[in-house]
Design an enzyme around this catalytic site. Structure first.
Site, short mmCIF file in Angstrom:
data_model
loop_
_atom_site.label_atom_id
_atom_site.label_comp_id
_atom_site.label_asym_id
_atom_site.label_seq_id
_atom_site.Cartn_x
_atom_site.Cartn_y
_atom_site.Cartn_z
N SER B 145 0.80 -1.15 -0.01
CA SER B 145 0.13 0.18 -0.03
C SER B 145 0.79 1.29 0.09
O SER B 145 1.65 1.41 -1.13
CB SER B 145 -0.87 0.01 1.05
N ASP B 221 -9.89 -5.63 -3.27
CA ASP B 221 -9.41 -4.56 -2.52
C ASP B 221 -10.61 -3.17 -2.43
O ASP B 221 -10.86 -2.77 -3.34
CB ASP B 221 -8.06 -4.10 -3.08
N HIS B 253 -7.56 -5.83 1.01
CA HIS B 253 -6.21 -4.81 1.20
C HIS B 253 -5.55 -5.48 2.56
O HIS B 253 -4.45 -5.04 2.70
CB HIS B 253 -6.56 -3.79 1.41
#
Lengths: 275, 275
Positions: B145, B221, B253
């Site tokens: 991320s 996600d 995620h």
């Protein structure tokens, strides 16, 4: 259907056949590889659609698919890329007419009399193969370049026909490419609203795809700007369609690229067709 | 440098350490996993940069990287994601301030006094790890991320620092995302021309990347629209940078996603760092 040739290959049989096509209104030639496992019962079948200028023969002789098909127990069908013959319309350019059917049904003269490749593949040849070879109901589809375009669009347009999907360096966004706009204008007419159903990057957003997709692309592909794989990956990502997109350094658009990754594709399909 | 803890793990040692950082002007904590192979000499090292809200601890405890690192003979460094402490600027939002350093050097008050994560990682912590642990000159970098953004941009900005690169669901185009525009405005100021050097999709076109890249993305996600992986894949394709981008159906995620594909990433780096 008549047999042109049959040769033993990796314990199975590589055959070439011809038949009078209703859809294309001419004789059509195709090849089928049957793996040794077919002796014990029906096997899954992978359709391999070829690119511009190809016949049924190019991938059959140059892609090295037979050894992988024999390992996986999968049949492979190699159709031609267009109708052919003296009475069939043609063009001097390599990317229009014979050898360049683009896997669509033409609505425009002079092409429409013979260029009905979508119906030919999705119905006529499908039925012929199913009736004459020991194949199961599990079909996958792949292809290279124009054939990758054909594989992607046919899979999305005919839900349930194909349970697995991959492509080698596909023409991925033909409505925005000179590999697409020229041919769609000729075969489908100038009204671009009729083109969307033949563009994988557009079609995916409407039709979706029920499985996942493997796409391999050469990093030194001389036609990358015409292929536009990033448009397809964008559509795949935004529709959250599972996929594996690999850009391989140093590989070009040729069969040297296809053959290098051929085993990965056969195994990708085999894994999904046997489930 | 002081030792906070050391624990035996998969035949190696998972340690947590703290030191007074010059770059960040505060005490910083980090973790290092040393595999058993380090007893026989220097091993390659993989930097794992974490995402928003994380400390050094999240990936260390939840990503399952140690077993793969022990198998591959690779050390792993887990830095913190920002400076921390009572005297360090912060914000009530989870995505700004402490836990959200975005791997840049801030030029703006009140952040610039401590938020110098780029220099911290690329110079100070790099030197500290190299001097205090039995690691070789072969460094790779990955992250999740915000950490994927950090890995991609640091690899491109510091040619030669890292020989291998991957990312899990990276923030891939922050100059066009609410995960990026807000933070770059705060840390770097309103002049957007200063932002491009911190956006992997933009930076790649200027700086390139000498190797290949592995990117994994969850298909479910919840932050996909903020991450914008397709922008990065488009840049990778158009610059013909070798890569493997995989969108996996059903994964979100979280660290459940990261841990599922952690082995693939460790092996990707190990293959490239031992060459």
């Amino acid at each position: 259907m008549k047999t042109i040739s049959e040769n033993r290959s990796f314990g199975g049989v590589q055959g070439v056949y011809a038949h009078d096509s209703q859809a294309c209104n001419c004789e059509m030639t195709f090849a089928v590889y049957m793996p040794p496992q077919a002796n014990d019962g029906p096997v899954p079948v992978l359709w391999y659609l070829s690119g511009l200028t190809c016949t049924h023969e190019n991938a059959m002789t140059k892609a090295g698919l037979q050894s992988h098909a024999a390992e996986a127990g999968v049949a492979i069908v190699f159709p031609d890329t267009s109708p052919r013959g003296e009475g069939v319309a043609n063009d001097d350019a390599f990317d229009l007419g014979q050898g360049a059917g683009f896997y669509v049904n033409s609505s425009e003269a002079p092409w429409k009399e013979h260029f009905q490749m979508e119906t030919y593949l999705a119905s006529e040849l499908r039925d012929l193969v199913t009736e004459n070879f020991s194949v199961s109901v599990h079909h996958g589809i792949t292809g290279h370049s124009m054939g990758g375009h054909g594989a992607l669009t046919l899979a999305m347009k005919y839900p349930g026909h194909y349970q697995s999907l991959s492509a080698f360096s596909p023409i991925a966004n033909p409505t925005r490419s000179d590999w697409g706009r020229k041919q769609f204008t000729a075969y489908l007419g100038a009204d671009e609203s009729n083109w969307a159903a033949h563009d994988a990057s557009v079609l995916l957003r409407e039709k979706g795809w029920s499985g996942d997709v493997l796409i391999d692309q050469g990093g030194d592909d001389q036609f990358l700007e015409l292929l536009k794989p990033a448009a397809l990956v964008t559509s795949l990502t935004e529709t959250r369609t599972a996929h594996d997109y690999r850009l391989h350094a140093g590989y070009d658009h040729s069969y040297y690229f296809v053959s290098t990754f051929a085993r990965d594709h056969v195994m990708w399909h085999a894994d999904r067709l046997k489930g």
